[in-house]
Scaffold this motif. Structure first.
Motif, PDB file in Angstrom:
ATOM      1  N   TRP A  18       0.836  -1.204   0.000  1.00 53.82           N
ATOM      2  CA  TRP A  18       0.000   0.000   0.000  1.00 53.82           C
ATOM      3  C   TRP A  18       0.872   1.255   0.000  1.00 53.82           C
ATOM      4  N   PHE A  19       0.443   2.280  -0.712  1.00 54.64           N
ATOM      5  CA  PHE A  19       1.013   3.625  -0.529  1.00 54.64           C
ATOM      6  C   PHE A  19      -0.056   4.427   0.192  1.00 54.64           C
ATOM      7  N   GLY A  20       0.073   4.595   1.494  1.00 55.13           N
ATOM      8  CA  GLY A  20      -1.002   5.234   2.247  1.00 55.13           C
ATOM      9  C   GLY A  20      -2.242   4.354   2.175  1.00 55.13           C
ATOM     10  N   ASP A  21      -3.343   4.906   1.714  1.00 56.17           N
ATOM     11  CA  ASP A  21      -4.572   4.126   1.593  1.00 56.17           C
ATOM     12  C   ASP A  21      -4.647   3.382   0.279  1.00 56.17           C
ATOM     13  N   PHE A  22      -3.777   3.783  -0.664  1.00 57.09           N
ATOM     14  CA  PHE A  22      -3.890   3.237  -2.006  1.00 57.09           C
ATOM     15  C   PHE A  22      -3.158   1.914  -2.107  1.00 57.09           C
ATOM     16  N   GLN A  23      -3.869   0.862  -2.547  1.00 53.43           N
ATOM     17  CA  GLN A  23      -3.216  -0.442  -2.654  1.00 53.43           C
ATOM     18  C   GLN A  23      -2.613  -0.613  -4.044  1.00 53.43           C
ATOM     19  N   ALA A  24      -1.283  -0.659  -4.118  1.00 51.04           N
ATOM     20  CA  ALA A  24      -0.598  -0.751  -5.407  1.00 51.04           C
ATOM     21  C   ALA A  24      -0.443  -2.205  -5.838  1.00 51.04           C
ATOM     22  N   LEU A  25      -0.264  -3.129  -4.883  1.00 51.68           N
ATOM     23  CA  LEU A  25      -0.186  -4.558  -5.202  1.00 51.68           C
ATOM     24  C   LEU A  25      -1.259  -5.265  -4.383  1.00 51.68           C
ATOM     25  N   GLY A  42       1.619  -4.170 -19.024  1.00 50.34           N
ATOM     26  CA  GLY A  42       0.402  -3.741 -18.346  1.00 50.34           C
ATOM     27  C   GLY A  42       0.249  -2.241 -18.467  1.00 50.34           C
ATOM     28  N   PRO A  43      -0.986  -1.753 -18.281  1.00 49.16           N
ATOM     29  CA  PRO A  43      -1.207  -0.314 -18.434  1.00 49.16           C
ATOM     30  C   PRO A  43      -0.444   0.489 -17.388  1.00 49.16           C
ATOM     31  N   SER A  44      -0.277   1.754 -17.661  1.00 50.15           N
ATOM     32  CA  SER A  44       0.431   2.638 -16.738  1.00 50.15           C
ATOM     33  C   SER A  44      -0.292   2.680 -15.395  1.00 50.15           C
ATOM     34  N   GLY A  45       0.470   2.649 -14.317  1.00 47.51           N
ATOM     35  CA  GLY A  45      -0.125   2.712 -12.990  1.00 47.51           C
ATOM     36  C   GLY A  45      -0.642   1.387 -12.496  1.00 47.51           C
ATOM     37  N   SER A  46      -0.323   0.293 -13.203  1.00 47.83           N
ATOM     38  CA  SER A  46      -0.870  -0.999 -12.809  1.00 47.83           C
ATOM     39  C   SER A  46      -0.015  -1.679 -11.751  1.00 47.83           C
ATOM     40  N   GLY A  47       1.131  -1.093 -11.379  1.00 46.89           N
ATOM     41  CA  GLY A  47       1.933  -1.667 -10.299  1.00 46.89           C
ATOM     42  C   GLY A  47       3.150  -2.446 -10.780  1.00 46.89           C
ATOM     43  N   LYS A  48       3.493  -2.337 -12.051  1.00 47.02           N
ATOM     44  CA  LYS A  48       4.647  -3.089 -12.575  1.00 47.02           C
ATOM     45  C   LYS A  48       5.936  -2.660 -11.889  1.00 47.02           C
ATOM     46  N   SER A  49       6.173  -1.333 -11.867  1.00 48.51           N
ATOM     47  CA  SER A  49       7.399  -0.838 -11.232  1.00 48.51           C
ATOM     48  C   SER A  49       7.419  -1.218  -9.760  1.00 48.51           C
ATOM     49  N   THR A  50       6.304  -0.998  -9.092  1.00 45.98           N
ATOM     50  CA  THR A  50       6.244  -1.322  -7.672  1.00 45.98           C
ATOM     51  C   THR A  50       6.612  -2.778  -7.463  1.00 45.98           C
ATOM     52  N   PHE A  51       6.101  -3.643  -8.320  1.00 44.38           N
ATOM     53  CA  PHE A  51       6.386  -5.069  -8.184  1.00 44.38           C
ATOM     54  C   PHE A  51       7.886  -5.353  -8.306  1.00 44.38           C
TER      55      PHE A  51
HETATM   56  N1  LIG Z   1       5.988   6.419  -3.878  1.00 44.62           N
HETATM   57  C1  LIG Z   1       4.676   6.359  -4.163  1.00 44.62           C
HETATM   58  N2  LIG Z   1       3.791   7.021  -3.392  1.00 44.62           N
HETATM   59  C2  LIG Z   1       2.469   6.958  -3.645  1.00 44.62           C
HETATM   60  N3  LIG Z   1       1.936   6.292  -4.670  1.00 44.62           N
HETATM   61  C3  LIG Z   1       2.771   5.628  -5.501  1.00 44.62           C
HETATM   62  C4  LIG Z   1       4.178   5.638  -5.282  1.00 44.62           C
HETATM   63  N4  LIG Z   1       4.757   4.884  -6.249  1.00 44.62           N
HETATM   64  C5  LIG Z   1       3.744   4.433  -7.036  1.00 44.62           C
HETATM   65  N5  LIG Z   1       2.554   4.876  -6.583  1.00 44.62           N
HETATM   66  C6  LIG Z   1       1.258   4.551  -7.155  1.00 44.62           C
HETATM   67  O1  LIG Z   1       1.170   3.166  -7.263  1.00 44.62           O
HETATM   68  C7  LIG Z   1       0.576   2.794  -8.491  1.00 44.62           C
HETATM   69  C8  LIG Z   1       1.476   1.850  -9.253  1.00 44.62           C
HETATM   70  O2  LIG Z   1       2.615   2.542  -9.662  1.00 44.62           O
HETATM   71  P1  LIG Z   1       3.739   1.889 -10.567  1.00 44.62           P
HETATM   72  O3  LIG Z   1       4.136   0.604  -9.942  1.00 44.62           O
HETATM   73  O4  LIG Z   1       4.774   2.887 -10.747  1.00 44.62           O
HETATM   74  O5  LIG Z   1       2.958   1.613 -11.911  1.00 44.62           O
HETATM   75  P2  LIG Z   1       3.539   1.243 -13.334  1.00 44.62           P
HETATM   76  O6  LIG Z   1       5.006   1.061 -13.216  1.00 44.62           O
HETATM   77  O7  LIG Z   1       2.827  -0.007 -13.713  1.00 44.62           O
HETATM   78  O8  LIG Z   1       3.172   2.356 -14.235  1.00 44.62           O
HETATM   79  C9  LIG Z   1       0.296   4.089  -9.252  1.00 44.62           C
HETATM   80  O9  LIG Z   1      -1.053   4.413  -9.104  1.00 44.62           O
HETATM   81  C10 LIG Z   1       1.150   5.105  -8.557  1.00 44.62           C
HETATM   82  O10 LIG Z   1       0.525   6.371  -8.569  1.00 44.62           O
END
Ligand SMILES: Nc1ncnc2c1ncn2[C@@H]1O[C@H](COP(=O)(O)OP(=O)(O)O)[C@@H](O)[C@H]1O
Ligand SMILES: [Mg+2]
Lengths: 250, 579
Positions: A18-25, A42-51
């Protein structure tokens, strides 16, 4: 696991972040074999980088398990640096060190993290620069190179640590079209040497030719995964069909 | 990015020629291009001219007593420093001169400068002298200096103009040679000026030392690689500070005969340390215990029979090192580091004893440094000491550890909220209260501490700005390569941050240099105080305060200006803003 995991080098079980309340994975389960090339799309913002950033703990997951090269990543892992030096990472924005020459960029971590002698490190750096095709740029500063050259230096910098796994996060997205090829060629050559690779990329040619498996992310979860032939020929999930039609339409 | 070329129809052309415009054209285009600009130019020029005339009238007035300055040279430079110990000062100056000469061989002085530029400089100097000389004729009475200015100016200008026609454009001379000629002229000036007796020779020697060590540096440079040479130069400069300090601040009650009685023994003890460490690291448990016991016994015994203090302390240190050997010298590599630690520790201990630590004389003697000397000591020392402190505070303030962060923030905000004078008073009056009764630091040391403490807070804020300018990608890349936080800070973020803030740091150093004049308030005699207060009150220099203030302004300006030029060069070399 599902593909009869003989020797998984990365194992993810129900990973949540989670980033705060937002669940990224939202619960990612998958595993990567040694020597496997996995392309994440995957589409932008789908959590690929986070993963993939969770795999070398640039981000910390909050629930689930991640095991890399036999070591589970938890908040009390000691020597997180040692694990990180086994996992190379290449960024979209290259992130070379601007105050150091190309040669110093590649030798710095070898000397300080791997504790190699300077001459040893320089020898390896030179060999790697040959491998990525820019030995003549060793004395320049990153700011004096083209984007494609910078990204190849970044790859050489990661490889100099002799990583077991290489992570790529959209390595060609910041490049002009004519430079994309030179970077992809280096990646392809790397895959040919048996390196384990997890790459986020939208270069479908690369995915088709080089990947052993394609993984589609959407809304923080894996929607579908499979070998490229199946994945492109008969996608099962409607989300996959839609995504493929979007990126293959042009 | 392809290297092959395909015979395309358009070949490259040379860039268009820029026609050189004459100065008259330039003036017309830039200064008189409209009625308003023309009027403005005329008014400002007239105002400037009047100002210059007023200054010249002041300078050349028969009432001025410029002749009081040369005999007061020692007052300006060292003030109250005991004249019989003046040799220490000269020696310090020669050390700096030797290092400067040595460094010029490795730092950029190997460059060439075009003869045209040199000739143009001569011409400009001549023209300036001529103009000043002519304008000064309007002041009430003529003097020999005016004649020199007018005729010297004419001569130099003529030589410059003539030479300009003779030299070809591409001729170059080495910067070192130009500087050597300028130096020789300055030495000539020293012999011509009626300086206090006993200063001409030492000053001449200073110039000779610079030249001699320039050659030494060149010779050594042929043997060492550039990189090694730079390292050697840096180490020598760093070492020069304690050495010079030892010479200037040396405990005056230190009796050399007494020192020589224990110094060789102390040296022997330091040299023997590695052998002891080696033996203990190899010996079995019992033998090691035996060695430790023996050392401990000697250490205690030395206290009982009151050997010289330095020997006692060294024995105690050696005992501690011996006890720590099993822990710190397990591997050969660690053992080597341990040897070096011992040697460094031993030498530092010796040094502190030679520098007169623990001597109460420093406190009772009152101040003895002064003049430009004190100003430079406070400015250079304050900058050098506040740099590491400021960087640590900046790192603390950006650290993720709350204790460091809170401590740093409190320190920075408290100090920045208080004027320097307050900090100086605090240092002067409050520090002694924390020391055992009867003990005190020298006023110079307290001022240095206060200035360091003050400057560090501002420096920290500058550095913090630089740290924030380093992009997040840099830290991520470092982490991805497996660097520890300490490595990342020292190798990646801090170097980049410091590069960004060089201009701000230089500005701060210049401000600090000028702020040192505030130490007069706690009774020290810095350069400004000497010029404002001490020299004009000398029996033979009464009433020369205006002249002295002008001199002070000029000296401060020369220092500050050359410093800011030097920083420009540094910026260029580090490529600030381009890399
Ligand atoms: N450091 C962060 N703080 C808050 N939200 C984040 C942060 N990094 C990523 N996010 C959010 O997490 C979601 C997934 O991000 P990301 O993994 O970068 O997506 P992708 O690489 O698939 O485009 C996005 O909605 C992004 O806004
Ligand atoms: Mg991304």
């Amino acid at each position: 696991m599902e593909n009869g995991a003989a020797n998984p080098i990365i194992v993810c079980e129900n990973v949540k972040k989670w980033f705060g309340d937002f669940q990224a994975l939202r619960g990612v389960t998958t595993s990567v074999e040694e020597g496997e090339v996995v392309v994440v799309i995957g589409p932008s913002g789908s959590g690929k980088s986070t993963f993939i950033r969770c795999i070398n703990r640039l981000e910390q997951h909050q629930e689930g398990r991640i095991v890399v090269a036999g070591i589970e990543l938890t908040s009390d892992v000691r020597n997180i640096e040692r694990i990180r030096s086994e996992v190379g990472m290449v960024f979209q924005q290259f992130n070379l060190f601007p105050h150091l020459t190309v040669m110093q960029n590649i030798t710095l971590a070898q000397v300080w993290v791997r504790k190699r002698s300077r001459s040893d490190a320089e020898q390896r750096a030179m060999a790697l620069l040959e491998r990525v095709g820019i030995p003549e740029q060793a004395a320049k500063y990153p700011g004096q190179l083209s984007g494609g050259q910078q990204q190849r230096v970044a790859i050489a910098r990661s490889l100099a640590m002799d990583p077991k796994i290489m992570l790529f996060d959209e390595p060609t997205s910041a490049l002009d079209p004519e430079m994309i090829k030179e970077v992809l060629e280096v990646m392809q050559e790397l895959a040919g040497t048996g390196m384990t690779i997890v790459a986020v990329t939208h270069e479908m040619g690369f995915a088709r030719e080089v990947a052993n498996r394609i993984v589609l992310f959407d809304e923080g979860q894996i929607v579908e995964e499979g070998p490229p032939s199946e994945f492109f020929a008969n996608p099962r999930h409607p989300r996959t069909k839609m995504f493929l039609s979007q990126i293959l339409s042009h | 990015m392809s290297a092959e070329s395909f015979d395309l129809p358009l070949p490259p052309e040379p860039p268009p020629k820029v026609s050189r415009i004459g100065w008259l054209d330039w003036v017309r285009k830039n200064l008189f291009n409209s009625v308003f600009n023309g009027t403005l130019t005329a008014v400002l020029t007239a105002g400037l001219l009047l100002l210059i005339l007023a200054v010249l009238r002041f300078v050349f007035s028969p009432d001025r007593r410029w002749e009081v300055m040369p005999p007061n040279a020692a007052n300006y430079v060292v003030e109250a420093y005991p004249r019989e110990d003046l040799f220490n000062m000269w020696l310090s100056l020669w050390i700096v001169a030797a290092l400067a000469g040595f460094s010029t061989a490795s730092w950029g002085m190997r460059g060439q400068v075009s003869v045209i530029k040199v000739v143009a400089a001569v011409r400009a100097i001549g023209a300036t002298a001529l103009v000043v000389g002519v304008l000064s004729l309007w002041s009430p009475a003529g003097s020999a200096t005016q004649t020199v200015l007018v005729f010297g100016g004419v001569a130099l200008f003529g030589v410059g103009v003539g030479a300009m026609r003779l030299v070809r454009e591409e001729r170059e001379v080495s910067v070192a040679r130009v500087l050597a000629i300028v130096g020789a002229l300055l030495v000539g000036l020293v012999w011509y000026m009626p300086l206090e007796s006993g200063t001409t020779w030492p000053l001449t020697i200073t110039a000779l030392v610079v030249a001699a060590f320039h050659w030494v540096g060149k010779l050594v440079g042929q043997w060492l690689s550039d990189r090694l040479m730079k390292r050697v130069v840096t180490i020598l400069w760093v070492l020069s500070f304690p050495v010079i300090y030892l010479h200037i601040q040396r405990n005056p009650s230190l009796v050399w005969e007494e020192v020589t009685s224990w110094l060789p023994w102390a040296g022997l003890l330091i040299a023997a340390g590695p052998a002891v460490i080696w033996i203990v690291s190899r010996a079995g448990r019992e033998q090691a215990a035996g060695v430790n016991f023996l050392l401990g016994a000697v250490a205690i015994y030395s206290w009982v029979i009151q050997w010289p203090m330095a020997i006692r302390v060294l024995f105690l240190l050696l005992t501690l090192f011996s006890l720590a050997t099993p822990t710190f010298a397990a591997s050969p590599r660690a053992r080597r580091a341990f040897y070096w630690t011992w040697l460094a520790g031993g030498v530092c201990t010796l040094y502190l004893f030679l520098a007169g630590i623990g001597s109460t004389d420093l406190a009772t003697r009152g101040h003895f440094l002064g003049g430009i000397n004190l100003t430079i000591l406070l400015a250079v020392g304050g900058t050098a000491l506040s740099f590491p402190l400021g960087v640590m505070l900046a790192l603390g303030r950006t650290s993720s550890m709350p204790i460091f962060r809170i401590l740093s923030i409190v320190y920075i905000e408290v100090v920045r909220g208080v004027p320097l004078i307050t900090v100086l008073f605090f240092g002067d009056k409050v520090i002694p209260r924390f020391l055992p009764p009867g003990l005190d630091f020298a006023g110079e040391a307290k001022a240095l501490l206060a200035i360091t403490a003050f400057s560090a807070a501002y420096l920290a804020e500058n550095v913090r700005g630089g740290l924030q300018a380093v992009s997040k990608g840099q830290t991520e890349a470092s982490r991805a390569l497996g660097m520890t936080t300490a490595q990342m800070t020292m190798l990646i973020t801090l170097p980049q941050a410091l590069r960004v803030v060089i201009p701000a740091l230089v500005g701060q150093a210049i401000a600090l240099f000028k702020d040192t004049s505030l130490v007069a308030i706690i009774g020290l005699a810095d350069f400004l105080r000497v010029a404002r207060d001490i020299v004009p009150n000398q029996p033979d220099s009464l009433g020369s305060i205006l002249e002295n203030l002008l001199l002070a302004a000029l000296v401060y300006w020369i220092f500050a200006f050359s410093f800011s030029r030097a920083s420009l060069r540094l910026e260029k070399r580090l490529g600030v803003g381009t890399r």
